[in-house]
Design an enzyme around this catalytic site. Sequence first.
Site, PDB file in Angstrom:
ATOM      1  N   HIS A 187       0.821  -1.220   0.000  1.00  0.00           N
ATOM      2  CA  HIS A 187       0.000   0.000   0.000  1.00  0.00           C
ATOM      3  C   HIS A 187       0.852   1.267   0.000  1.00  0.00           C
ATOM      4  O   HIS A 187       0.298   2.373  -0.085  1.00  0.00           O
ATOM      5  CB  HIS A 187      -0.930   0.022   1.208  1.00  0.00           C
ATOM      6  CG  HIS A 187      -1.942  -1.083   1.223  1.00  0.00           C
ATOM      7  ND1 HIS A 187      -2.759  -1.346   0.143  1.00  0.00           N
ATOM      8  CD2 HIS A 187      -2.261  -1.998   2.181  1.00  0.00           C
ATOM      9  CE1 HIS A 187      -3.542  -2.381   0.442  1.00  0.00           C
ATOM     10  NE2 HIS A 187      -3.253  -2.792   1.658  1.00  0.00           N
ATOM     11  N   ASP A 193      -4.217 -13.035   3.485  1.00  0.00           N
ATOM     12  CA  ASP A 193      -5.454 -12.550   4.099  1.00  0.00           C
ATOM     13  C   ASP A 193      -6.692 -12.790   3.241  1.00  0.00           C
ATOM     14  O   ASP A 193      -7.793 -12.372   3.603  1.00  0.00           O
ATOM     15  CB  ASP A 193      -5.347 -11.071   4.481  1.00  0.00           C
ATOM     16  CG  ASP A 193      -4.651 -10.229   3.434  1.00  0.00           C
ATOM     17  OD1 ASP A 193      -4.330 -10.751   2.351  1.00  0.00           O
ATOM     18  OD2 ASP A 193      -4.412  -9.039   3.703  1.00  0.00           O
ATOM     19  N   HIS A 243      -6.289  -7.331  -0.332  1.00  0.00           N
ATOM     20  CA  HIS A 243      -6.436  -5.914  -0.648  1.00  0.00           C
ATOM     21  C   HIS A 243      -5.703  -5.583  -1.944  1.00  0.00           C
ATOM     22  O   HIS A 243      -4.640  -6.147  -2.229  1.00  0.00           O
ATOM     23  CB  HIS A 243      -5.850  -5.046   0.463  1.00  0.00           C
ATOM     24  CG  HIS A 243      -6.454  -5.285   1.809  1.00  0.00           C
ATOM     25  ND1 HIS A 243      -5.861  -6.102   2.757  1.00  0.00           N
ATOM     26  CD2 HIS A 243      -7.589  -4.821   2.363  1.00  0.00           C
ATOM     27  CE1 HIS A 243      -6.608  -6.128   3.842  1.00  0.00           C
ATOM     28  NE2 HIS A 243      -7.667  -5.365   3.634  1.00  0.00           N
ATOM     29  N   ASP A 288      -2.745 -10.590  -2.433  1.00  0.00           N
ATOM     30  CA  ASP A 288      -3.287 -10.136  -1.154  1.00  0.00           C
ATOM     31  C   ASP A 288      -4.782  -9.856  -1.314  1.00  0.00           C
ATOM     32  O   ASP A 288      -5.255  -9.538  -2.411  1.00  0.00           O
ATOM     33  CB  ASP A 288      -2.558  -8.859  -0.735  1.00  0.00           C
ATOM     34  CG  ASP A 288      -2.821  -8.437   0.683  1.00  0.00           C
ATOM     35  OD1 ASP A 288      -1.995  -8.729   1.551  1.00  0.00           O
ATOM     36  OD2 ASP A 288      -3.865  -7.793   0.931  1.00  0.00           O
TER      37      ASP A 288
END
Length: 341
Positions: free
Chosen positions: A158, A282, A195, A193
Amino acid sequence: MKAVYSDLHRSHDPQFFLVRGVVQRTTEQPERADRLLAGLKAGKHTLIEPTKFGQGPRARVHSPEYLSFLAEAWDEWSALGNAGPEMIANMHPVRNAGTYPSHIVGKLGWHTVDTGCPIGPGTWAGACASSDVAVTAAQMVLDGEDAVYALCRPPGHHAYRDLAGGFCFLNNSAIAAEHLRQRHERVAILDVDVHHGNGTQGIFYERADVFTVSIHADPSFFYPFVWGYAHERGARGGLGTNLNIPLAKGTGDDDYMKALAAAERAIRSFAPTALVVALGLDASEKDPLAGLAVTTDGFRRIGEGLARFGLPTVLVQEGGYLSDILGANLTAVLGGFEAAR
């Protein structure tokens, strides 16, 4: 498969996490690494200490102002005299005709996209160690290893060129890719991931030499909310070298593997000679962030799918939070990779 790890990650021990207006303990805890280490032990992976590469690899990805901010932030914050135990911004300028601030409170807001990246006294040391883990793994691949796993904490995908966010400070996957670019003309980054890898996308969005692909929970309902949509394809010289594959909430193994197959087709068309996998765990059905529903066997299948690319590969740890099966999921994905290779 060898694994690179540094215990220095423990110096970064954030506490603050804001969820829908409720302050709670962050899910990005040092215990994550302990559970991942248990997964490596179960898979009988050899642990390698990272080499200290210094600022060079980080400076290929991040701006000088940002690196200086991270290195000096805690000392400047502490000098205020009335500051809290963690650095959390109370303003986030959108930079429309803005002037780079000189005050630490202003710089904190300038360089953080959200409140999910609190900075403590050991954050810079932990982030540097994490980037060294990633670069060491990349260097091992350059030196002839077929594939290497990097247990990076804090994670990185990120983080933009000059922005921290979402638990991330230095973009380890991007730094690894840039290190591989020293000998590989074309590199692909595949982010699995839960995200979207918004920082990685932003860093390479206008470049044609690195193809960024992200498979993630649909940002219409999941962080980062404003990046990660399918129409984001790159810009200028990088138009067509970014692919986002957003998935519906609760997507399980079979549909995830269809998305991975689509990513593989696109990456093969790009014809890279090296691969970085931003390995979030995740997407698990048991992950506390609950975006997707991949099983442990699904992670084994993902590992097999990644191996079929047949490329020199650096697997960089991104997310994956506290659950009873976090370590088992890592064992599964690396075991699947090894079995298919």
